[in-house]
Design an enzyme around this catalytic site. Structure first.
Site, PDB file in Angstrom:
ATOM      1  N   ASP A  11       0.902  -1.163   0.158  1.00 33.24           N
ATOM      2  CA  ASP A  11      -0.076   0.074  -0.030  1.00 33.24           C
ATOM      3  C   ASP A  11       0.982   1.146   0.039  1.00 33.24           C
ATOM      4  OD1 ASP A  11      -2.793   1.257   0.565  1.00 33.24           O
ATOM      5  OD2 ASP A  11      -1.481   2.017   2.153  1.00 33.24           O
ATOM      6  N   TYR A  54       3.410  10.053   0.513  1.00 32.57           N
ATOM      7  CA  TYR A  54       4.343   9.450   1.311  1.00 32.57           C
ATOM      8  C   TYR A  54       5.739   9.945   1.117  1.00 32.57           C
ATOM      9  CZ  TYR A  54       0.187   6.690   3.014  1.00 32.57           C
ATOM     10  OH  TYR A  54      -1.119   6.029   3.350  1.00 32.57           O
ATOM     11  N   TYR A  96      -5.903   0.254   8.253  1.00 31.44           N
ATOM     12  CA  TYR A  96      -4.422   1.082   8.563  1.00 31.44           C
ATOM     13  C   TYR A  96      -4.522   1.529   9.937  1.00 31.44           C
ATOM     14  CZ  TYR A  96      -6.380   5.933   8.059  1.00 31.44           C
ATOM     15  OH  TYR A  96      -6.887   7.244   8.281  1.00 31.44           O
ATOM     16  N   SER A 102      -2.876  -0.664  12.057  1.00 32.58           N
ATOM     17  CA  SER A 102      -3.166  -1.786  12.574  1.00 32.58           C
ATOM     18  C   SER A 102      -2.488  -2.051  13.748  1.00 32.58           C
ATOM     19  CB  SER A 102      -2.572  -3.121  11.503  1.00 32.58           C
ATOM     20  OG  SER A 102      -3.375  -3.014  10.259  1.00 32.58           O
ATOM     21  N   LEU A 103      -1.194  -1.551  13.795  1.00 32.24           N
ATOM     22  CA  LEU A 103      -0.313  -1.699  15.343  1.00 32.24           C
ATOM     23  C   LEU A 103      -0.361  -0.304  15.895  1.00 32.24           C
ATOM     24  CD1 LEU A 103       2.603  -3.579  13.506  1.00 32.24           C
ATOM     25  CD2 LEU A 103       0.747  -4.581  14.850  1.00 32.24           C
ATOM     26  N   ALA A 157       5.972  -0.684   7.800  1.00 31.54           N
ATOM     27  CA  ALA A 157       7.494  -0.748   7.978  1.00 31.54           C
ATOM     28  C   ALA A 157       8.216  -0.193   7.370  1.00 31.54           C
ATOM     29  CB  ALA A 157       7.542  -2.665   7.955  1.00 31.54           C
TER      30      ALA A 157
HETATM   31  N1  NAP Z   1      -5.581   5.854   4.069  1.00 32.19           N
HETATM   32  C1  NAP Z   1      -4.860   6.523   4.970  1.00 32.19           C
HETATM   33  O1  NAP Z   1      -5.320   7.791   5.222  1.00 32.19           O
HETATM   34  C2  NAP Z   1      -3.984   6.019   5.700  1.00 32.19           C
HETATM   35  C3  NAP Z   1      -3.223   6.866   6.780  1.00 32.19           C
HETATM   36  C4  NAP Z   1      -2.111   6.405   7.389  1.00 32.19           C
HETATM   37  C5  NAP Z   1      -1.624   5.032   6.995  1.00 32.19           C
HETATM   38  N2  NAP Z   1      -2.033   4.335   6.034  1.00 32.19           N
HETATM   39  C6  NAP Z   1      -1.378   3.202   5.553  1.00 32.19           C
HETATM   40  O2  NAP Z   1      -1.517   2.271   6.144  1.00 32.19           O
HETATM   41  C7  NAP Z   1      -0.317   1.598   6.571  1.00 32.19           C
HETATM   42  C8  NAP Z   1      -0.059   0.999   7.981  1.00 32.19           C
HETATM   43  O3  NAP Z   1      -0.299   2.400   8.977  1.00 32.19           O
HETATM   44  P1  NAP Z   1       0.828   3.221   9.870  1.00 32.19           P
HETATM   45  O4  NAP Z   1       2.068   2.837   8.958  1.00 32.19           O
HETATM   46  O5  NAP Z   1       0.477   4.437   9.976  1.00 32.19           O
HETATM   47  O6  NAP Z   1       0.779   2.405  11.199  1.00 32.19           O
HETATM   48  P2  NAP Z   1       1.087   0.902  11.824  1.00 32.19           P
HETATM   49  O7  NAP Z   1       1.258  -0.070  10.679  1.00 32.19           O
HETATM   50  O8  NAP Z   1       0.167   1.035  12.986  1.00 32.19           O
HETATM   51  O9  NAP Z   1       2.539   1.122  12.500  1.00 32.19           O
HETATM   52  C9  NAP Z   1       3.729   1.422  11.717  1.00 32.19           C
HETATM   53  C10 NAP Z   1       4.909   1.586  12.562  1.00 32.19           C
HETATM   54  O10 NAP Z   1       4.989   0.688  13.646  1.00 32.19           O
HETATM   55  C11 NAP Z   1       6.401   0.515  13.940  1.00 32.19           C
HETATM   56  N3  NAP Z   1       6.573  -0.874  13.881  1.00 32.19           N
HETATM   57  C12 NAP Z   1       6.160  -1.678  12.915  1.00 32.19           C
HETATM   58  N4  NAP Z   1       6.434  -2.850  13.020  1.00 32.19           N
HETATM   59  C13 NAP Z   1       7.104  -2.975  14.131  1.00 32.19           C
HETATM   60  C14 NAP Z   1       7.964  -3.907  14.784  1.00 32.19           C
HETATM   61  N5  NAP Z   1       7.900  -5.355  14.579  1.00 32.19           N
HETATM   62  N6  NAP Z   1       8.577  -3.564  15.943  1.00 32.19           N
HETATM   63  C15 NAP Z   1       8.467  -2.281  16.537  1.00 32.19           C
HETATM   64  N7  NAP Z   1       7.751  -1.254  15.775  1.00 32.19           N
HETATM   65  C16 NAP Z   1       7.053  -1.491  14.721  1.00 32.19           C
HETATM   66  C17 NAP Z   1       6.991   1.309  13.118  1.00 32.19           C
HETATM   67  O11 NAP Z   1       7.162   2.604  13.943  1.00 32.19           O
HETATM   68  P3  NAP Z   1       8.546   3.596  13.725  1.00 32.19           P
HETATM   69  O12 NAP Z   1       8.354   4.528  12.566  1.00 32.19           O
HETATM   70  O13 NAP Z   1       8.609   4.546  14.906  1.00 32.19           O
HETATM   71  O14 NAP Z   1       9.612   2.873  13.585  1.00 32.19           O
HETATM   72  C18 NAP Z   1       6.278   1.698  11.887  1.00 32.19           C
HETATM   73  O15 NAP Z   1       6.337   2.731  11.248  1.00 32.19           O
HETATM   74  C19 NAP Z   1       0.877   2.983   6.226  1.00 32.19           C
HETATM   75  O16 NAP Z   1       2.058   2.440   6.142  1.00 32.19           O
HETATM   76  C20 NAP Z   1       0.191   3.378   4.984  1.00 32.19           C
HETATM   77  O17 NAP Z   1       0.362   2.432   3.903  1.00 32.19           O
HETATM   78  C21 NAP Z   1      -3.159   4.852   5.168  1.00 32.19           C
END
Ligand code: NAP
Length: 322
Positions: free
Chosen positions: A48, A53, A198, A200-201, A275
Site C-alpha cells: 500500500d 508518502y 490502516y 493496525s499496530l 514498516a
Molecule cells: N488511508 C490513509 O489515510 C492512511 C493513513 C495512514 C496510513 N495508511 C497506510 O497504512 C499503513 C499502516 O499504517 P501506519 O504505518 O500508520 O501504522 P502501523 O502499521 O500501525 O505502524 C507502523 C509503525 O509501527 C512501528 N513498527 C512496525 N512494526 C514494528 C515492529 N515489529 N517492531 C517495532 N515497531 C514496529 C514502526 O514505527 P517507527 O516508525 O517508529 O519505527 C512503523 O512505522 C501505512 O504505512 C500506509 O500504507 C493509510
C-alpha cells in the site's frame, strides 16, 4: 503461513497482511528495498502506498524494487485526492488534479496500471458523482483495476456507490481505534467490499516494544498523535503491557499477534502493517495459526476500559480542505 483473500477486479490472490509503505517514504532507500524484499519472502504480495508518502519517495522506492519481480506477482494499492502544497497537504479530488496525480504515480511506480486505486480522503468541495466518474474513466482506460475509497463515512460511501461500487475501503482500525465497527465495517461486509485496516499496530504501540522515555520530535506521524503525548501515553503503554502479559499467559502469543488476529478475525479484512526496515515484519507469517477466543477479547476490552481514562482516536490525521 500467510493467508490470502480475493478482491474483485484483481486476478491474483491478495495477502491478508499488506505492507504499509508510509514509513518507507521517510527512511533510506536501501532499508526500503530490503523491507519490500523481506515482505515478499514472508508471502506478503500487497503493498500500500500513496504519492504523499515522502512526497513520491515511497512510490519511487517501490517502483525501483519491483523491476526484479514479475509485475503480476505484486498487488499495488495507491491513492489520489491529497495534494501537497508548499505549506501543507489538502484534499483535492478535482478531475484535473486526479489525472495529474495518477500519471505521476504510474511513472514513479514504473508500471502502466495500479491494482487498487483509492480516494485517499473525501473532498467536500467536489461532487462525489464526478469523483466516481473520474475513477471509472481510469478503470476503463486500463490504468487501474479495483476501485478503493479511504476515510469515507457511511453517507459518503453510499453517495459514491450510487455512481460506482467500490471494491475496497481503507480506514484506521486497531484495538484502540475501533469506531468503524459501528457502521463502516458492517457496510463493507454486507456489500462485499474488502476492508483494509490502516494503523493496525497503532503506530507501533501494539508491538509492545515502545518505551516510556521515547522522543517523537522527529517522527513524521507520532509527533502529531495525541496518544504519544504525556500523560496519556503512559496509560496506553500500561494497557499494552497488561494485554501483552495475559495474552502470553493464555496463548503464548504477544500483543502484536493478538492485534493482527483481532483485525483478521473479521471476514473480508486485510491488515496493513507499516514498516521501514526488514526486522519490523520478521513475524508477518507467524501471526497466523490461532484465533483469539471470546474470553481473550473480553479481557482485552476490560483492560482498555480500566486503564485508558482519556482515550483519543485518529482524528488528528484529518487533512484540511483546499
Ligand atoms: N488511508 C490513509 O489515510 C492512511 C493513513 C495512514 C496510513 N495508511 C497506510 O497504512 C499503513 C499502516 O499504517 P501506519 O504505518 O500508520 O501504522 P502501523 O502499521 O500501525 O505502524 C507502523 C509503525 O509501527 C512501528 N513498527 C512496525 N512494526 C514494528 C515492529 N515489529 N517492531 C517495532 N515497531 C514496529 C514502526 O514505527 P517507527 O516508525 O517508529 O519505527 C512503523 O512505522 C501505512 O504505512 C500506509 O500504507 C493509510
Amino acid at each position: 503461513m500467510m493467508e490470502f483473500t480475493r478482491i474483485s477486479g484483481i486476478g491474483t490472490k491478495v495477502s491478508r497482511i499488506g505492507l504499509g509503505s508510509q514509513p518507507i517514504g521517510y527512511h533510506s532507500k536501501e532499508a526500503g528495498r530490503q523491507t519490500i524484499d523481506r515482505a515478499l519472502e514472508h508471502g506478503i504480495n500487497l503493498i500500500d502506498t500513496s504519492p504523499v508518502y515522502g512526497n513520491g519517495r515511497a512510490e519511487e522506492i517501490i517502483g525501483e524494487t519491483l523491476k526484479k519481480y514479475g509485475r503480476e506477482e505484486i498487488v499495488i494499492s495507491s491513492k489520489t485526492g491529497l495534494e501537497k502544497t508548499r505549506e501543507t497537504t489538502v484534499r483535492n479530488s478535482s478531475p484535473e488534479f486526479m489525472l495529474k496525480d495518477i500519471e505521476g504515480s504510474l511513472r514513479r511506480l514504473r508500471t502502466d496500471y495500479i491494482d487498487i486505486y483509492q480516494i485517499h480522503w473525501p473532498d467536500p468541495l467536489q461532487s462525489m458523482e464526478e469523483t466516481a466518474r473520474t475513477m471509472r474513466s481510469f478503470q476503463e482506460e486500463g490504468k487501474i483495476r479495483a476501485i478503493g475509497i479511504s476515510n469515507f463515512d457511511l453517507r459518503q460511501m453510499e453517495d459514491f456507490s450510487e455512481t460506482l461500487k467500490p471494491n475496497t475501503c481503507q480506514c484506521p482500525y486497531n484495538i484502540f481505534e475501533s469506531k468503524v465497527e459501528s457502521d463502516i465495517l458492517p457496510y463493507c461486509q454486507d456489500n462485499e467490499i474488502v476492508f483494509l485496516a490502516y494503523r493496525s499496530l497503532c503506530q507501533g504501540l501494539l508491538t509492545g516494544k515502545m518505551k516510556a522515555d521515547a522522543d517523537f520530535t522527529d517522527h513524521p506521524v507520532k509527533r502529531a498523535d495525541p496518544k504519544f503525548q504525556l500523560p496519556r501515553y503512559r496509560q496506553y503503554l500500561e494497557a499494552v503491557s497488561g494485554i501483552d502479559s495475559f495474552s502470553k499467559e493464555m496463548h503464548s502469543r504477544g500483543i502484536l499477534d493478538l492485534a493482527i488476529q483481532w483485525i483478521l478475525g473479521h471476514d473480508n479484512t486485510i491488515a496493513l502493517w507499516g514498516a521501514w526496515k526488514p526486522e519490523h515484519i520478521e513475524s508477518a507469517d507467524s501471526v497466523f495459526g490461532w484465533n483469539p477466543d471470546k474470553e481473550t477479547l473480553y479481557r482485552m476490552t476490560q483492560i482498555i476500559k480500566e486503564i485508558i481514562k482519556d482515550p483519543v482516536g485518529p482524528e488528528f490525521l484529518e487533512p484540511s480542505t483546499r
